[in-house]
Design a protein around this motif. Structure first.
Motif, PDB file in Angstrom:
ATOM      1  N   ARG A  44      36.350 -54.776   7.798  1.00 41.25           N
ATOM      2  CA  ARG A  44      37.095 -55.886   7.189  1.00 41.25           C
ATOM      3  C   ARG A  44      38.556 -55.518   6.955  1.00 41.25           C
ATOM      4  NH1 ARG A  44      32.833 -58.631   2.966  1.00 41.25           N
ATOM      5  NH2 ARG A  44      31.415 -59.345   4.584  1.00 41.25           N
ATOM      6  N   ALA A  45      38.784 -54.290   6.549  1.00 38.66           N
ATOM      7  CA  ALA A  45      40.165 -53.839   6.354  1.00 38.66           C
ATOM      8  C   ALA A  45      40.924 -53.837   7.685  1.00 38.66           C
ATOM      9  CB  ALA A  45      40.184 -52.450   5.726  1.00 38.66           C
ATOM     10  N   ALA A  48      41.814 -57.332   8.556  1.00 43.78           N
ATOM     11  CA  ALA A  48      42.902 -57.833   7.712  1.00 43.78           C
ATOM     12  C   ALA A  48      44.245 -57.174   8.046  1.00 43.78           C
ATOM     13  CB  ALA A  48      42.559 -57.612   6.240  1.00 43.78           C
ATOM     14  N   GLY A  49      44.229 -56.248   8.984  1.00 41.36           N
ATOM     15  CA  GLY A  49      45.469 -55.581   9.377  1.00 41.36           C
ATOM     16  C   GLY A  49      45.927 -54.513   8.397  1.00 41.36           C
ATOM     17  N   GLN A  50      45.041 -54.049   7.540  1.00 43.06           N
ATOM     18  CA  GLN A  50      45.407 -53.011   6.586  1.00 43.06           C
ATOM     19  C   GLN A  50      45.598 -51.678   7.305  1.00 43.06           C
ATOM     20  OE1 GLN A  50      42.468 -53.018   3.479  1.00 43.06           O
ATOM     21  NE2 GLN A  50      42.958 -55.114   2.845  1.00 43.06           N
ATOM     22  N   TRP A  51      46.409 -50.819   6.755  1.00 42.57           N
ATOM     23  CA  TRP A  51      46.739 -49.540   7.382  1.00 42.57           C
ATOM     24  C   TRP A  51      45.671 -48.485   7.189  1.00 42.57           C
ATOM     25  CZ3 TRP A  51      46.726 -45.571   3.969  1.00 42.57           C
ATOM     26  CH2 TRP A  51      46.891 -45.892   2.616  1.00 42.57           C
ATOM     27  N   TYR A  52      44.866 -48.612   6.151  1.00 41.10           N
ATOM     28  CA  TYR A  52      43.903 -47.580   5.777  1.00 41.10           C
ATOM     29  C   TYR A  52      42.952 -47.179   6.919  1.00 41.10           C
ATOM     30  CZ  TYR A  52      40.235 -45.158   3.208  1.00 41.10           C
ATOM     31  OH  TYR A  52      39.316 -44.231   2.787  1.00 41.10           O
ATOM     32  N   THR A  54      43.246 -47.358  10.108  1.00 38.49           N
ATOM     33  CA  THR A  54      43.982 -46.683  11.175  1.00 38.49           C
ATOM     34  C   THR A  54      44.360 -45.267  10.763  1.00 38.49           C
ATOM     35  OG1 THR A  54      44.831 -48.778  12.019  1.00 38.49           O
ATOM     36  CG2 THR A  54      46.038 -46.776  12.628  1.00 38.49           C
TER      37      THR A  54
END
Length: 142
Positions: A44-45, A48-52, A54
């Motif tokens: 989900r992160a 949502a395009g979150q950096w975590y 990656t």
């Protein structure tokens, strides 16, 4: 070629494939995070395009690729790396411990283990055994 070198090269290939697979997961996005068992939160992160996700996955890939380099150095394929012997022992130990202890720890915590936990533990155990054969057979030459 001495057998310990073959085992260490095999270990390097295995760690290298695992490292590259983690890079592919980043490119594959949320469906790949789900398929490879990273958990719904990571998927989900990523959606949502979150950096975590990656950053974490890049970190894992970097460690695995460094471990591949150490195995190659132990086999004499590339130049020696600092602290080669203790690093190879530590790498071997991490793979073996991950392979042996992860599922029991997960079962103690949650009461169950997922198929991903079982398969990934078996894979880590296999990687650890390959490294162990290389390190043990080449101990005097490392």
């Amino acid at each position: 070629m001495e057998s310990y070198k073959i085992w260490l090269i095999a270990g390097a290939v295995l760690s290298g494939i695992a490292g590259l697979l983690h890079l592919a997961i980043i490119l594959g996005g949320a469906p790949w995070y789900r398929f490879f068992g990273a958990g719904e939160g990571m998927a989900r992160a990523a959606e949502a395009g979150q950096w975590y996700p990656t950053v974490v996955t890049l970190g894992i890939a970097g460690v695995l690729l460094a471990w591949a380099a150490y195995a190659l150095a132990g086999a004499g394929v590339i130049a020696l790396l600092p602290l080669l012997k203790p690093a190879l022992v530590a790498i071997t130990a991490v793979y073996l411990l991950r392979g042996i202890l992860f599922v029991p720890a997960l079962m103690m915590k949650t009461g169950s283990a997922t198929p991903f936990a079982l398969w990934s533990s078996l894979i880590c155990l296999g990687f650890g055994l390959v490294h162990l054969l290389g390190v043990a057979q080449g101990w005097q030459r490392l």
